[in-house]
Design an enzyme around this catalytic site. Structure first.
Site, mmCIF file in Angstrom:
data_model
loop_
_atom_site.group_PDB
_atom_site.id
_atom_site.type_symbol
_atom_site.label_atom_id
_atom_site.label_comp_id
_atom_site.label_asym_id
_atom_site.label_seq_id
_atom_site.Cartn_x
_atom_site.Cartn_y
_atom_site.Cartn_z
ATOM 1 N N ARG A 1 10.883 2.785 1.762
ATOM 2 C CA ARG A 1 9.723 1.938 3.038
ATOM 3 C C ARG A 1 9.742 2.834 4.332
ATOM 4 N NH1 ARG A 1 7.524 -2.718 0.468
ATOM 5 N NH2 ARG A 1 8.895 -3.922 -0.490
ATOM 6 N N GLU B 1 -3.805 -5.326 3.527
ATOM 7 C CA GLU B 1 -2.943 -4.498 2.074
ATOM 8 C C GLU B 1 -2.912 -2.934 2.922
ATOM 9 O OE1 GLU B 1 -1.639 -5.001 -0.227
ATOM 10 O OE2 GLU B 1 -2.690 -6.369 -1.610
ATOM 11 N N VAL C 1 2.296 6.557 -4.841
ATOM 12 C CA VAL C 1 3.259 6.696 -3.357
ATOM 13 C C VAL C 1 4.084 5.894 -2.880
ATOM 14 C CG1 VAL C 1 0.961 8.151 -2.755
ATOM 15 C CG2 VAL C 1 0.980 5.514 -1.894
ATOM 16 N N ASP D 1 -4.670 -0.908 -5.187
ATOM 17 C CA ASP D 1 -5.211 -0.204 -7.434
ATOM 18 C C ASP D 1 -5.554 -0.748 -7.579
ATOM 19 O OD1 ASP D 1 -3.372 1.618 -8.649
ATOM 20 O OD2 ASP D 1 -2.005 0.027 -9.099
HETATM 21 P P1 IMP Z 1 -3.313 -4.500 -6.531
HETATM 22 O O1 IMP Z 1 -2.996 -5.309 -7.485
HETATM 23 O O2 IMP Z 1 -3.119 -3.071 -8.352
HETATM 24 O O3 IMP Z 1 -4.703 -3.752 -6.442
HETATM 25 O O4 IMP Z 1 -1.712 -3.735 -6.262
HETATM 26 C C1 IMP Z 1 -1.715 -4.173 -5.542
HETATM 27 C C2 IMP Z 1 -0.597 -3.859 -4.280
HETATM 28 O O5 IMP Z 1 0.673 -3.191 -5.592
HETATM 29 C C3 IMP Z 1 -0.103 -3.433 -3.280
HETATM 30 O O6 IMP Z 1 0.386 -4.144 -2.237
HETATM 31 C C4 IMP Z 1 1.635 -2.700 -3.228
HETATM 32 O O7 IMP Z 1 2.570 -3.171 -3.175
HETATM 33 C C5 IMP Z 1 1.234 -2.246 -4.845
HETATM 34 N N1 IMP Z 1 1.606 -0.502 -5.110
HETATM 35 C C6 IMP Z 1 0.010 -0.106 -5.793
HETATM 36 N N2 IMP Z 1 0.137 1.115 -5.526
HETATM 37 C C7 IMP Z 1 1.044 1.789 -5.200
HETATM 38 C C8 IMP Z 1 1.436 2.826 -5.024
HETATM 39 O O8 IMP Z 1 1.499 3.812 -5.031
HETATM 40 N N3 IMP Z 1 3.124 3.073 -4.748
HETATM 41 C C9 IMP Z 1 3.576 1.301 -3.820
HETATM 42 N N4 IMP Z 1 3.492 0.125 -4.133
HETATM 43 C C10 IMP Z 1 1.947 0.924 -4.751
HETATM 44 MG MG MG Z 2 1.728 -4.952 -1.085
#
Ligand code: IMP
Ligand code: MG
Length: 178
Positions: free
Chosen positions: A168, A102, A156, A106
């Protein structure tokens, strides 16, 4: 490094190219030690993890395969909570040693939704490697086996990570300016 403008937002330099590459080498060394003769299959979650996957895979010296899957749960700078699989997994996971790659963990929702699909296919082992982790944002706790860098709960971009599809294409990581 200068400020970075992405669409309507301004970002400031946060993690240097040298630091990113050094942390990737550290986790690659751990993986190389642990996966000798295991022929691991890396599953990289697109889009965000493509640069991390490429740089990590270059440092992997054991026999290994890599494949890519596309999942998405984000729109703008907020997690939507809906995880969509848009490219399915075509590799056989049964009895394989799997390492999921990953870009950032987050809330944990993405992997919380996706990992059961892998577990159902009975891998020999299943580990998670992430470039970034935001511990303060955790909603679904996960065991992260290989984490390069833990960061505060702030948006970020760069090094594969995007803001609405843009931002990106940098070697460094930038943080949203206050
Ligand atoms: P989660 O499902 O909330 O853990 O988020 C995971 C996905 O959200 C990551 O693989 C990223 O694609 C996107 N993501 C989470 N935080 C950020 C950030 O700060 N910047 C850009 N993408 C993020
Ligand atoms: Mg992602």
């Amino acid at each position: 490094m200068n400020e970075l403008k992405v669409l309507d937002k301004t970002f400031v330099p946060f993690i240097s190219e040298a630091t990113i590459q050094e942390k990737i080498k550290e986790i690659a060394a751990l993986i190389n030690a642990e996966y000798q003769d295991k022929k691991p299959l890396f599953i990289s979650i697109l889009n965000g993890s493509f640069m991390f996957a490429a740089d990590l895979f270059k440092q992997v010296t054991v026999d290994a395969e890599i494949c890519f899957i596309k999942l998405a749960s984000y729109k703008g700078t907020q997690s939507t909570g809906h995880v969509i699989t848009s490219i399915g997994l075509d590799s056989n996971v049964k009895d394989r040693h799997i390492i999921v790659l990953e870009d950032i963990i987050d809330t944990g929702k993405t992997l919380h939704s996706f990992l059961p699909q892998l577990v159902n296919q009975q891998p020999a082992s299943l580990k998670i490697a992430t470039l970034l982790h935001k511990p303060e944002a955790t909603v679904h706790p996960l065991t992260i086996d290989y984490c390069c860098i833990s960061i505060p709960n702030k948006f970020v971009v760069g090094y594969g990570l995007d803001y609405d599809g843009f931002g990106r294409n940098t070697k460094e990581i930038y943080q949203l300016k206050d």
